[in-house]
Every structure is written in structure tokens, then in C-alpha cells.
Design a protein around this motif. Structure first.
Motif, PDB file in Angstrom:
ATOM      1  N   VAL A  95       0.776  -1.180  -0.045  1.00 50.55           N
ATOM      2  CA  VAL A  95       0.093   0.217   0.011  1.00 50.55           C
ATOM      3  C   VAL A  95       0.894   1.428  -0.102  1.00 50.55           C
ATOM      4  O   VAL A  95       1.704   1.482   0.768  1.00 50.55           O
ATOM      5  N   PRO A 111      -7.388   1.743  -5.934  1.00 52.56           N
ATOM      6  CA  PRO A 111      -7.438   2.501  -4.787  1.00 52.56           C
ATOM      7  C   PRO A 111      -7.921   1.961  -3.679  1.00 52.56           C
ATOM      8  O   PRO A 111      -8.871   0.891  -3.643  1.00 52.56           O
ATOM      9  N   VAL A 112      -7.523   2.210  -2.301  1.00 53.35           N
ATOM     10  CA  VAL A 112      -8.027   1.606  -0.988  1.00 53.35           C
ATOM     11  C   VAL A 112      -8.593   2.931  -0.196  1.00 53.35           C
ATOM     12  O   VAL A 112      -8.974   2.627   0.848  1.00 53.35           O
ATOM     13  N   SER A 113      -8.340   4.095  -0.854  1.00 52.95           N
ATOM     14  CA  SER A 113      -8.885   5.126  -0.114  1.00 52.95           C
ATOM     15  C   SER A 113      -8.645   6.489  -1.084  1.00 52.95           C
ATOM     16  O   SER A 113      -8.123   6.157  -2.262  1.00 52.95           O
ATOM     17  N   ASP A 114      -9.010   7.628  -0.531  1.00 48.53           N
ATOM     18  CA  ASP A 114      -8.837   8.828  -1.778  1.00 48.53           C
ATOM     19  C   ASP A 114      -7.354   9.257  -1.789  1.00 48.53           C
ATOM     20  O   ASP A 114      -7.020   9.867  -2.602  1.00 48.53           O
ATOM     21  N   THR A 115      -6.375   8.787  -0.864  1.00 53.59           N
ATOM     22  CA  THR A 115      -5.096   9.230  -0.746  1.00 53.59           C
ATOM     23  C   THR A 115      -4.106   8.012  -0.971  1.00 53.59           C
ATOM     24  O   THR A 115      -3.008   8.228  -0.982  1.00 53.59           O
ATOM     25  N   ALA A 116      -4.614   6.661  -1.294  1.00 52.79           N
ATOM     26  CA  ALA A 116      -3.817   5.392  -0.996  1.00 52.79           C
ATOM     27  C   ALA A 116      -4.025   4.725  -2.212  1.00 52.79           C
ATOM     28  O   ALA A 116      -5.247   4.363  -2.575  1.00 52.79           O
ATOM     29  N   ARG A 143       0.986   5.723  -0.683  1.00 51.81           N
ATOM     30  CA  ARG A 143       0.116   6.927  -0.498  1.00 51.81           C
ATOM     31  C   ARG A 143       0.310   7.566  -2.128  1.00 51.81           C
ATOM     32  O   ARG A 143       1.272   6.986  -3.045  1.00 51.81           O
ATOM     33  N   ASP A 144      -0.717   8.414  -2.413  1.00 59.46           N
ATOM     34  CA  ASP A 144      -0.839   8.803  -3.986  1.00 59.46           C
ATOM     35  C   ASP A 144       0.442   9.675  -4.449  1.00 59.46           C
ATOM     36  O   ASP A 144       1.113   9.202  -5.408  1.00 59.46           O
ATOM     37  N   ARG A 188      -3.219   0.090  -3.516  1.00 59.59           N
ATOM     38  CA  ARG A 188      -2.604  -1.206  -3.365  1.00 59.59           C
ATOM     39  C   ARG A 188      -2.237  -1.599  -4.639  1.00 59.59           C
ATOM     40  O   ARG A 188      -2.847  -1.500  -5.793  1.00 59.59           O
TER      41      ARG A 188
END
Length: 267
Positions: free
Chosen positions: A150, A170-175, A152-153, A177
Motif C-alpha cells: 500500500v 485505490p484503497v482510499s482517496d489518498t492511497a 500513498r498517492d 494497493r
């Protein structure tokens, strides 16, 4: 610490693990001070404690390593891999051996081995091949982060768009995998290049960049001998640009391709 104290630490660390400091004594001093804070003691009291408590040595050692890395860091080297090395391996093998073994020696937090996996999975020369990427490092915390896959963007900014679309989710708005397709071909393990055996001569490609610069001449020569012995016949070794100066890995032939130097084990 006094200059004498710092020199004592330098000699101890160099003797124990082969790391060489030269002009990086500030790095050593900062690592000792930080480890002493972790142990709630002084640098003087830490010195004998490091030998008795493996956890303290691990804490100190990990702070001495520079884990800086990024995806697709070595553009010329990757171009040489896809434009020359992989076609050469396929041309010599044909369809008789479709297993491809790569080793990222000093993989830090995983960007390099994942890059190698993505490049090989996307390359026409290795379509249908059984690609396996071995990723090793001496820092356990870096390996744990690498295995999670994982990032970060900001850490994926150097990934070409086509690779990012295919090999990240994507795993979140800023990360993001790394996908299972990539993670399934990469295996992570702790390995100390100065102390551990590195395995049989079965690696088609070894990438060991920005690792040797931290070691003294004797440790560097020993590591190079291990890397050379781990190559399969016809396999290639990539080193960092600075690390190639004055280097002659035993039993390997230098290969010059535009602005990239490699070393190849004769068949």
C-alpha cells in the motif's frame, strides 16, 4: 559524543556489519542518539548494551540504512531490461524454459521489486512466462511495509499512467494497493548480504542498486562475489551508477548498452 566516542562507534559498526561511513558520521551520530533515546539511556551506556540486546542492535542498524526509493527509479536500466535483456533471454531459451527469476537485492519498501514485476508482466518478450521476483532486505520494518503493498498517492507519482491503471487499485482517496496480479509474483524475505547465504545460481536478473555504496571495500567485494555466484549462466547484474566505478564482479563480463552498464555471466 566526543570525536573519540564517535570513532569507537564507527569501528564497532563497521566491524559488526561492514557498513562504511566516510563523510556520513553525522548519520551515525544521529542513529546512536536516537537509539539511546529509545533505550532511555545514554550513548555511553548504550555501547555495551547493544551487544547484549539484539533488539537494540536492530533499532540502531535500521536507522543507519537509507531506505529512499521510488517506483520506476532507474529509467535507463529498465529500458535496457526490456529492450535488451528480456529479448536476449527469450531468444536464447525459445520455449524450452519459460521461467524468469529476478532478484531485487536491497528492496527497501518494495517499489523496486514491484516495478520489476510490472515491467515483466507487461512486456511482450515475457508474455506467458512464469515470472518470479525475489525481494530481500536487511530491514524488517521495510519488508513488512513492502509486503502490504500500500502506497500513498504521492509515492505513485513516478508510475507511468498505463501501469498505474493496470497494476494499482485505490484503497482510499489518498492511497493505492498493488494488485494481486503483481503481488502474487513477488516474495519478500529478510536477508543480510554480508552474513547470509544467497542461494543457488538460478537468478536471471539481479538488481542491486544503491546498496554497495554503504559498505567498505572488503564487505563490498564479498557481496559482489555472492551476487555473481547467484546468477544463472547468461544472467545479468545491474548495479547503481556510482557503484560501477572501479568494480569488477568476479566471473562476469561487462556489457555496455548506450548509457547503461551491466554485467553478464557467461553461458
Amino acid at each position: 559524543m566526543t570525536p573519540a566516542d564517535l570513532d569507537r562507534w564507527r569501528e564497532y559498526v563497521e566491524r559488526r556489519c561492514g557498513l562504511s561511513f566516510g563523510s556520513r558520521l553525522r548519520v551515525l551520530a544521529a542513529a546512536v542518539d536516537s537509539t539511546a533515546e529509545i533505550a532511555r539511556t545514554t550513548p555511553d551506556a548504550l555501547f555495551p548494551a547493544v551487544d547484549r540486546r539484539p533488539a537494540l542492535w536492530s533499532a540502531l542498524f535500521e536507522q543507519l540504512l537509507n531506505g529512499e526509493t521510488k517506483f520506476f527509479r532507474d529509467g535507463p536500466g529498465l529500458a535496457a531490461l526490456t529492450g535488451f535483456v528480456l529479448p536476449d533471454l527469450r531468444g536464447r531459451r525459445g520455449t524450452s524454459n519459460t521461467r524468469l527469476s529476478l532478484w531485487s537485492a536491497g528492496c527497501s519498501t518494495g517499489q523496486e521489486p514491484y516495478t520489476l514485476a510490472m515491467v515483466c508482466l507487461a512486456d511482450e518478450a515475457t508474455r506467458g512466462w512464469d515470472v518470479r521476483v525475489r525481494a530481500t532486505d536487511v530491514c524488517q520494518s521495510s519488508l513488512e511495509r513492502a509486503a502490504a503493498g500500500v502506497y500513498r498517492d504521492f509515492e505513485t507519482r513516478s508510475v507511468p499512467p498505463a501501469y498505474r491503471d493496470r497494476f494499482f487499485e485505490p484503497v482510499s482517496d489518498t492511497a493505492f494497493r498493488v494488485t494481486d496480479e503483481v503481488r502474487s509474483v513477488v516474495s519478500f524475505a529478510r536477508l543480510d548480504l554480508t552474513a547470509d547465504a544467497v542461494g543457488d545460481a538460478d537468478q536471471d536478473v539481479i538488481v542491486c542498486e544503491n546498496v554497495l555504496i554503504y559498505y567498505g571495500p572488503e564487505a563490498k567485494a564479498a557481496i559482489l562475489a555472492k551476487l555473481a555466484a547467484a546468477l544463472a549462466p547468461g544472467g545479468y547484474l545491474f548495479l547503481g551508477a556510482v557503484e560501477r566505478i572501479g568494480v569488477a564482479p568476479p566471473g562476469l563480463d561487462p556489457v555496455r548498452l548506450d548509457d547503461v552498464w551491466m554485467y553478464r555471466r557467461p553461458t
